[in-house]
Design an enzyme around this catalytic site. Sequence first.
Site, PDB file in Angstrom:
ATOM      1  N   ASP A 102      35.687  35.873  37.061  1.00  0.00           N
ATOM      2  CA  ASP A 102      36.884  36.609  37.452  1.00  0.00           C
ATOM      3  C   ASP A 102      37.765  35.678  38.295  1.00  0.00           C
ATOM      4  O   ASP A 102      37.290  35.122  39.287  1.00  0.00           O
ATOM      5  CB  ASP A 102      36.417  37.807  38.312  1.00  0.00           C
ATOM      6  N   ASP A 204      42.493  38.604  37.428  1.00  0.00           N
ATOM      7  CA  ASP A 204      42.751  39.780  38.245  1.00  0.00           C
ATOM      8  C   ASP A 204      44.232  39.947  38.585  1.00  0.00           C
ATOM      9  O   ASP A 204      44.913  38.962  38.893  1.00  0.00           O
ATOM     10  CB  ASP A 204      41.958  39.607  39.558  1.00  0.00           C
ATOM     11  N   GLU A 261      44.001  41.341  33.528  1.00  0.00           N
ATOM     12  CA  GLU A 261      44.237  42.717  33.975  1.00  0.00           C
ATOM     13  C   GLU A 261      45.741  42.894  34.103  1.00  0.00           C
ATOM     14  O   GLU A 261      46.384  42.202  34.883  1.00  0.00           O
ATOM     15  CB  GLU A 261      43.569  42.933  35.332  1.00  0.00           C
ATOM     16  N   HIS A 330      34.785  48.624  36.865  1.00  0.00           N
ATOM     17  CA  HIS A 330      34.323  48.877  38.232  1.00  0.00           C
ATOM     18  C   HIS A 330      35.351  49.583  39.108  1.00  0.00           C
ATOM     19  O   HIS A 330      35.066  49.873  40.259  1.00  0.00           O
ATOM     20  CB  HIS A 330      33.931  47.541  38.871  1.00  0.00           C
TER      21      HIS A 330
HETATM   22  C1  NOJ Z   1      41.650  44.669  40.629  1.00  0.00           C
HETATM   23  C2  NOJ Z   1      40.173  44.661  40.812  1.00  0.00           C
HETATM   24  O1  NOJ Z   1      39.576  45.104  39.621  1.00  0.00           O
HETATM   25  C3  NOJ Z   1      39.875  45.550  41.998  1.00  0.00           C
HETATM   26  O2  NOJ Z   1      38.518  45.849  42.114  1.00  0.00           O
HETATM   27  C4  NOJ Z   1      40.430  44.876  43.223  1.00  0.00           C
HETATM   28  O3  NOJ Z   1      40.293  45.726  44.334  1.00  0.00           O
HETATM   29  C5  NOJ Z   1      41.909  44.529  43.042  1.00  0.00           C
HETATM   30  N1  NOJ Z   1      42.249  44.003  41.745  1.00  0.00           N
HETATM   31  C6  NOJ Z   1      42.328  43.509  44.064  1.00  0.00           C
HETATM   32  O4  NOJ Z   1      41.848  42.245  43.722  1.00  0.00           O
END
Ligand code: NOJ
Length: 553
Positions: A102, A204, A261, A330
Amino acid sequence: MQKSEALEYWKKIVCYEIYPSSFQDANGDGFGDLKGIANRLDYLESLGVGCIWMTPVYASPMRDNGYDVSDFYKINPQYGTMEDMDELLAKAREHHIVVMMDLVFNHVSKEHPWFLESQKSRDNSKSDWFIWKDPKPDGSPPNNWRGIFGGSAWTWNAARGQYYLHTFGDFQPDLNWENPEVRKALYDIANFWIGKGVGAFRIDAIVYIKKPKDFADGKPDASDGMVLIHDMTANTDGILDFLREFKTNVWKNKNVFTVAEANGIRPEELKNWVGENGVFDMLFEFNHLQGGDIWFKAKKLSMLDIKMAIVRSQMATAENGWYPIFWENHDKPRSISANFSNAADPVLAGKALLTLLLTLRGTPFVYQGEEIGMTNVNWDSIDAYNELNSRSQYELARREGFGADEAIRFVQAFSRDNARTPMQWDSSANAGFTCGKPWLALNENYPQINVQKEEGDPESVLAWFRRLSKFREKSEVLLNGDFQILLADDERIFAYKRTFRGKSLTILVNFSEADAFYNKSLLGDATLLFSNYGDAKKSHLHPLEANIFSADG
Ligand code: NOJ
């Protein structure tokens, strides 16, 4: 259009997301670790998994469970050592499993040395690595943006006499991507991990890296007078220039695949992001999931909304790009609980969802525990929840006038802890996850829902997952075939046809808890291959029934 069957390998595999803290604890400290993951590779291989995505395992104060990185070149001691990581990479290779890491590149931990330096003064080697702004004349933050974990997106720093911006918590300062030195440092990190043998990246929060030039106030969305930062910074013009450079410097022409993401990217925009002229291989857009950034405003999607959101992405990626199919991760509630009522049979519901996951066009991403049908926890006190967003969303709802009971219901429905409880391996103490004290309570249904129990039951969700995953692996139609929606307007049935070289599969899923009917001419003389009811009638689907029929043509 019929594409060639010579698909890249990552289009043929199943990816499996691991939340390392909750997967398997090997040393008895109550937290999952890298050795624990390595010990479960046989299981993962037996599921047909070709890639594991681990949420961040870098050094971190763990205030957002690893999404607050303090050193990208070190492994968090809670998870093990760099040697453990090397061993995991080597063992995974023996199991034909690629490791996906990640990349958290929108922000770092405020304990990262870059930030420690940057905050010291307005004149240091990292002074421009974060987003610093002067206060408004009255001393208040530069604008009215609300951070994702509540409160202003700006935090005051006395040493510098300025505010810094954070999209998420105040402990996660945003990096300044406008600074070429920052971008180079990030590319170096990604290349370091490629050098170690990492074969894929999940990236991310990437749609937030480019900020609008004017940092203007936004229209308030709640009574605190603030607007959610995501609504102001997502997908800002110019972002693709950064991402093209990122690709050129990191994965272009390398045997590495990427999934980013990208909340809220619309299907019609996908062509800029994935495919031949895109910047990533796949995008997680969340258009088909219940919920949203503000839980008391959560959108409840109808089955038709969900179906059409998926269909739009299937169509958009049909000619260009590729789709990552997912129901869970998650950050999201368990999909059985999110989509169906408590009265729904969880085994049928789990199988229905997995049928779609494994037969749509794209690469399935299964989240740990989804393959056994894990469900939400429904804890009824806010104090039981560990993850920080649950508390801030609870407080936001209370401030908006919702009673304690209503506010806790939002948390029950959307808390990220729903997905983060330890993996349910067996019926022994702590579900075989740890011999110590688990860092987060287990879902109390683990004696009924666990891997060991389901391994011995041919009717289990796990057995269904295995059958479909094995079938998918060898099915040219599922891997290569076109996607055509059937019964598009039907409010209960999610039906489609996958076709390749004169063969077809028709998938019919009753995505509702009531009987559903359709015209049997839809199927002609197709033969039934799979049914979660054991048998199927051409024209009638029981609640949550899922069928796969095969035909020539
Ligand atoms: C997305 C992640 O999946 C999440 O778990 C996280 O809190 C935020 N981005 C910040 O990095």
